[in-house]
Design a protein around this motif. Structure first.
Motif, PDB file in Angstrom:
ATOM      1  N   ASP A   1      29.660 -56.959 -59.587  1.00  0.00           N
ATOM      2  CA  ASP A   1      28.224 -57.065 -59.346  1.00  0.00           C
ATOM      3  C   ASP A   1      27.824 -58.486 -58.953  1.00  0.00           C
ATOM      4  O   ASP A   1      26.903 -58.683 -58.147  1.00  0.00           O
ATOM      5  CB  ASP A   1      27.443 -56.608 -60.571  1.00  0.00           C
ATOM      6  N   GLN A   2      28.518 -59.502 -59.505  1.00  0.00           N
ATOM      7  CA  GLN A   2      28.216 -60.878 -59.112  1.00  0.00           C
ATOM      8  C   GLN A   2      28.526 -61.118 -57.639  1.00  0.00           C
ATOM      9  O   GLN A   2      27.736 -61.707 -56.902  1.00  0.00           O
ATOM     10  CB  GLN A   2      29.031 -61.862 -59.960  1.00  0.00           C
TER      11      GLN A   2
ATOM     12  N   GLY B   1      17.787 -58.648 -51.026  1.00  0.00           N
ATOM     13  CA  GLY B   1      18.948 -59.355 -51.545  1.00  0.00           C
ATOM     14  C   GLY B   1      19.518 -58.664 -52.763  1.00  0.00           C
ATOM     15  O   GLY B   1      19.618 -57.431 -52.816  1.00  0.00           O
ATOM     16  N   ALA B   2      19.875 -59.462 -53.771  1.00  0.00           N
ATOM     17  CA  ALA B   2      20.581 -58.937 -54.938  1.00  0.00           C
ATOM     18  C   ALA B   2      19.811 -57.853 -55.666  1.00  0.00           C
ATOM     19  O   ALA B   2      20.413 -56.973 -56.296  1.00  0.00           O
ATOM     20  CB  ALA B   2      20.892 -60.093 -55.895  1.00  0.00           C
ATOM     21  N   GLU B   3      18.477 -57.877 -55.579  1.00  0.00           N
ATOM     22  CA  GLU B   3      17.693 -56.867 -56.293  1.00  0.00           C
ATOM     23  C   GLU B   3      17.930 -55.455 -55.759  1.00  0.00           C
ATOM     24  O   GLU B   3      17.651 -54.470 -56.446  1.00  0.00           O
ATOM     25  CB  GLU B   3      16.197 -57.204 -56.203  1.00  0.00           C
ATOM     26  N   ALA B   4      18.458 -55.339 -54.525  1.00  0.00           N
ATOM     27  CA  ALA B   4      18.699 -54.023 -53.923  1.00  0.00           C
ATOM     28  C   ALA B   4      20.143 -53.571 -54.071  1.00  0.00           C
ATOM     29  O   ALA B   4      20.506 -52.494 -53.590  1.00  0.00           O
ATOM     30  CB  ALA B   4      18.313 -54.044 -52.442  1.00  0.00           C
TER      31      ALA B   4
ATOM     32  N   TRP C   1      25.351 -66.918 -58.024  1.00  0.00           N
ATOM     33  CA  TRP C   1      25.844 -65.798 -58.802  1.00  0.00           C
ATOM     34  C   TRP C   1      27.262 -65.986 -59.336  1.00  0.00           C
ATOM     35  O   TRP C   1      27.626 -65.394 -60.354  1.00  0.00           O
ATOM     36  CB  TRP C   1      25.814 -64.522 -57.953  1.00  0.00           C
ATOM     37  N   VAL C   2      28.073 -66.775 -58.646  1.00  0.00           N
ATOM     38  CA  VAL C   2      29.471 -66.934 -59.039  1.00  0.00           C
ATOM     39  C   VAL C   2      29.771 -68.366 -59.457  1.00  0.00           C
ATOM     40  O   VAL C   2      30.477 -68.611 -60.433  1.00  0.00           O
ATOM     41  CB  VAL C   2      30.410 -66.508 -57.877  1.00  0.00           C
TER      42      VAL C   2
END
Length: 898
Positions: A741-742, A760-763, A860-861
């Motif tokens: 997920d990251q 972005g990440a929210e989707a 995120w990473v």
């Protein structure tokens, strides 16, 4: 001709419009050009839409359809509208509404026959039979007419250019093209012709959308996998020996002046570069990478193995590479040793269906495919499927079996004498096996020229029809009637349950024929065109008023063999049938391709023969789960009717046995914790300990200074111990690879920041199935954006190949100890190593995009700025990290529906 108003005075649609019919009509009501193209699946009501368009336009209407059954369907439909003038079926077009077949137009003089691929400058109109030319002239005389082309994919497939010429002759006509074939499944030539003739599609809806709406029955695609009979397998093994011997000798490093694998290595690592080679010669590149997977060839610089390459090379792969070796080297060589190699290759090629000519290799006729397609083992599979469905449904079962031909259409080759039955693959053989195995199911065979079955069943049918002039003889019902008479009667007989297995040909029952009571279909045909697949499967999807909870099952019977290099031919046919066709899989996702039949199925290779029994057991078990299948379709729930590209990621066994990767990000100056774990330092334990010690001090009458000293020492000791312990856990998490997920969130944010995605990440959607497989997608975006995200994520988690940019991930490059836990607890833990990861191609095209991905990656990473691999420093990283696989996962790309 009667006035239009008088003809249409009382004409009304006999049924309320379904949701998608109304949407199609609304779209057609919008001001558009005089040509419109509408896509509605079988059973979604194309006929009613066309009839309503004819009524609303109030102009003379001519409908062209592919066969007489569909012609009659249109005529009946118009008469049901209540018009004062009944539908006509004459080429004279002397009424308001006329239904004809394409053959009434596309008929050519025997002495002037042309081929669609012949002289492109010659007019096909000139070659039409006089009756066809007369029809065109009559349509021109009508002038402003409505011309409906039903199932118009037929005209595209056979006489596309003729259609173009006919429409050019009718500039005042309003032309409505109706088809069940989705544009995405058309060939490039067909798509170009549709675009030229009709422009953009006015309205399109998918099969899953109509199922979700409740207007088609929920369904599942299943497969029964079998091997050839022992006799057939022995023949296949014998045929495959010569080619197997050739592939063995090709591995000899002294075979030929330039040995085969030496040639492959030179080509793969030549001056052109792998990227250019893979772009210019994709078939060669794919074949070479399957050689890499098999351990026969070193992986070329810049090459990346994907799902399509992770199986052994097929006979076709060998042929592609051999053809290149022959044309570019052996056939131009004067070396006697090379001449001997050429002759050996020439002798071995016919065993896999190829011939060597002066221009290279050419595909020839091979009986191998016939053995697999027509294997008698397939009729055994049919019997087992009927057994399973009988147990599942009892008297409710109505099984349709579709074959290509009533009887074998070609004489068996001499070398297949004694290998295949003369009727192998025919509907007649299927009926014979069903009569022997299940006479009590009253199986019937119906074709354009035959009605056959058991004597008892045929007598029952004769009584049902009420025709004393019909006779039962030699297993057939004969007399003064034709298929136009017997097809409706047999259909009613079947739906009433007097016959529970109906065997027929694709030509008669595969299109334009409806029986709502069908509970399942067994596909024994070999046709793989999108038209044939959609129409065949549409037979079972009609709603059944007598069974509101109907769930249809479509079975494909597939024969595979490991005894011959082309033993996967029937599997390849199965894959082509399912390309672009949707179905719900065992996990409840609506998936395109063979993945909806079984998530373990690959479009690139069949399962090993040793696993076929397990596969069939899964299929039989799933056939028992109709309620679950229906529930998975979520009939009545909202939907978008869009496709989403998904990456399915399977971790290695080592990672599966380890703890899940924790969502922490290691920046160069701090550590970001992204889950809900407790912080190393927490005030609540301190307060609790203070209260306890205060109470104890009061009871023991200690001095305040002593109480404070004991409390501080105890609290600090407890907190330091807890913090260091939690800090060590945090440090151990940092030593592992980031979570799926990251990485997915980093890719999504990078695409959004680069302007390639609205979200972005929210989707990002990541789910984990029962088998430990991650499914990752980007929701709420256009299909092309979804596809770009899936490809990008696949590239990031795969071994490094030849990216334009790489990004670092900070790591601890030593075994984690208590000192690391102490440093983490006090916020002074710093990385002492780095692992480099590929930037995805779509985000590596420019420096700006590369920096956008790097920001998402760091967020995120954890990592630093992107590094250009064409720089001196970047080249060094690429040399040391090419082929590295920091995530150690296996990925596949799939397309799902939402």
């Amino acid at each position: 001709m009667t006035g239009y108003d008088e003809v249409l005075r009382d004409a009304r649609a006999p049924y309320p419009f379904r949701v998608h019919q109304q949407r199609a009509l609304d779209a057609l009501d919008e001001p558009t050009a005089r040509r419109a193209w509408v896509v509605l699946p079988p059973g979604a009501g194309k006929t009613l839409v066309g009839l309503e368009v004819a009524r609303r336009r109030a102009r003379p209407t001519v409908v062209l359809g592919p066969n007489t059954a569909i012609q009659a369907q249109w005529a009946r439909g118009w008469d049901a509208f209540g018009s004062t003038e009944q539908a006509g079926t004459s080429r004279e077009v002397d009424g308001y509404f006329t239904a004809l077949t394409y053959q009434s137009l596309a008929t050519f003089d025997v002495d002037d026959e042309v081929d669609e691929e012949g002289d492109e400058h010659r007019s096909l109109l000139e070659a039409l039979h006089p009756n066809g030319r007369a029809l065109v002239e009559r349509l021109k005389e009508v002038g402003e007419l409505t011309l409906v082309l039903d199932e118009c994919h037929h005209l595209l497939e056979v006489w596309g250019r003729l259609l173009q010429e006919v429409l050019d002759e009718l500039p005042d006509a309003y032309v409505l093209g109706l088809t069940a074939t989705p544009p995405a499944t058309m060939t490039k030539e067909q798509a170009a012709l549709v675009d030229d003739l009709f422009g953009e599609t006015v309205f399109e809806v998918s099969i899953p959308a109509v199922v979700r709406e409740g207007d088609l029955a929920p369904f599942a695609e299943l497969a029964w996998l079998t091997t050839p009979t022992p006799r057939e397998n022995d023949w296949l093994a014998e045929q495959g020996v010569r080619f197997a011997e050739l592939t063995t000798v090709l591995a000899d490093p002294a075979y030929g002046s330039v040995p085969f694998f030496t040639w492959l290595d030179r080509r793969a690592n030549g001056d052109v570069g792998w990227r250019r080679l893979a772009t210019d010669e994709p078939a060669w590149a794919d074949a070479a990478l399957r050689m890499v997977h098999a351990g026969l060839l070193a992986q070329p610089d810049g090459a990346r193995l994907t799902e399509r390459h992770r199986h052994d090379p097929s006979a076709d792969d060998w042929v592609v590479l051999l053809d290149d070796w022959l044309r570019r080297h052996l056939l131009e060589s004067d070396d006697p040793a090379d001449e001997r190699v050429v002759e050996r290759v020439r002798a071995a090629l016919p065993s896999v269906g190829y011939q060597l000519t002066r221009r290279g290799l050419r595909r020839g006729r091979s009986p191998v495919d016939r053995v697999l397609a027509c294997s008698e083992a397939k009729t055994d599979g049919l019997v087992q499927i009927v057994d399973a469905e009988r147990r599942n449904l009892g008297d409710r079962m109505r099984m349709l079996v579709l074959c290509d031909h009533e009887r074998a259409t070609a004489t068996l080759p001499v070398d297949l004498d004694g290998v295949l039955d003369e009727e192998a693959g025919s509907a007649q053989l299927a009926l014979d096996r069903l009569r022997d195995a299940h006479p009590d199911l009253d199986p019937l065979l119906v074709t354009g020229r035959t009605v056959a079955g058991t004597t008892a069943t045929l007598h029952a049918l004769r009584e049902y029809v009420g025709r004393a002039d019909l006779t039962v003889a030699d297993g057939r019902l004969e007399g003064p009637w034709t298929s136009r008479d017997w097809v409706p009667w047999v259909t009613r007989f079947f739906e009433a349950g007097h016959c529970r297995v109906l065997v027929g040909t694709r030509a008669l029952l595969g299109e334009g024929w409806d029986a709502r009571a069908i509970t399942g279909l067994v596909d024994l045909t070999t046709a793989t065109t999108s038209t044939a697949v959609v129409q065949t499967r549409g037979r079972a999807l009609r709603l059944d008023p007598g069974w509101p909870e109907k769930v249809a099952l479509t079975w494909s019977v597939v024969c595979v063999s490991e005894e011959h290099p082309r033993g996967g031919n029937d599997w390849d046919r199965f894959v082509r049938k399912h390309a672009g066709f949707w179905g719900v899989d065992a996990d409840g996702e609506v998936v395109a391709g063979v993945g909806n039949v079984d998530p373990a199925f690959s479009p690139f290779a069949p399962p090993p023969v040793a696993e076929l029994a397990a596969v069939n057991a899964r299929m039989a078990e799933r056939s028992e789960q109709r309620p679950s299948i229906r529930e998975a379709w979520q009939v009545g729930a909202p939907y978008d009717d869009t496709l989403v590209h998904t990456v399915r990621i399977t971790r290695s066994r080592e990672l599966e046995q380890a703890d899940a990767a924790a969502p922490v990000a290691f920046h160069d100056e701090d550590v970001a914790v992204r889950d809900k774990r407790p912080a190393p330092w927490r005030p609540h334990p301190m307060i609790a300990v203070g209260i306890v010690l205060g109470a104890l001090a009061f009871l023991l009458n200690l001095t305040p200074a002593a109480v404070i000293g004991i409390a501080v020492a105890t609290i600090l000791g407890i907190q330091v111990t807890v913090a260091v312990d939690r800090g060590r856990v945090l440090a151990e998490d940092l030593a592992r690879a980031p979570g799926v997920d990251q990485v997915a969130a980093a890719v999504a944010d990078g695409m959004r920041d680069a302007g390639l995605s609205p979200h972005g990440a929210e989707a990002v959607r990541v789910s984990l199935d029962e088998e430990g497989e991650y499914r990752c997608s980007l929701d709420g975006v256009a299909p092309d954006v979804s596809a770009a995200f899936a490809t990008a994520l696949d590239e990031v988690v795969s071994p490094m190949v030849d990216p334009r940019y790489v990004v670092p991930r900070w790591v601890l490059d030593h075994p984690v100890d208590n000192a690391d836990g102490f440093r983490a607890a006090f916020g002074v833990l710093r990385p002492d190593g780095e692992v480099w990861h590929s930037e995805p191609t779509v985000l590596g095209t420019t420096g700006e995009r590369a920096r956008a991905f790097a920001r998402g990656w760091d967020r995120w990473v954890g990592g630093g700025p992107p590094l250009y691999t064409r720089s001196p420093e970047g080249e060094g990283v690429l040399v040391t990290h090419r082929g590295s696989d920091p995530f150690d996962v296996t990925t596949v790309l799939r397309t799902t529906w939402t």
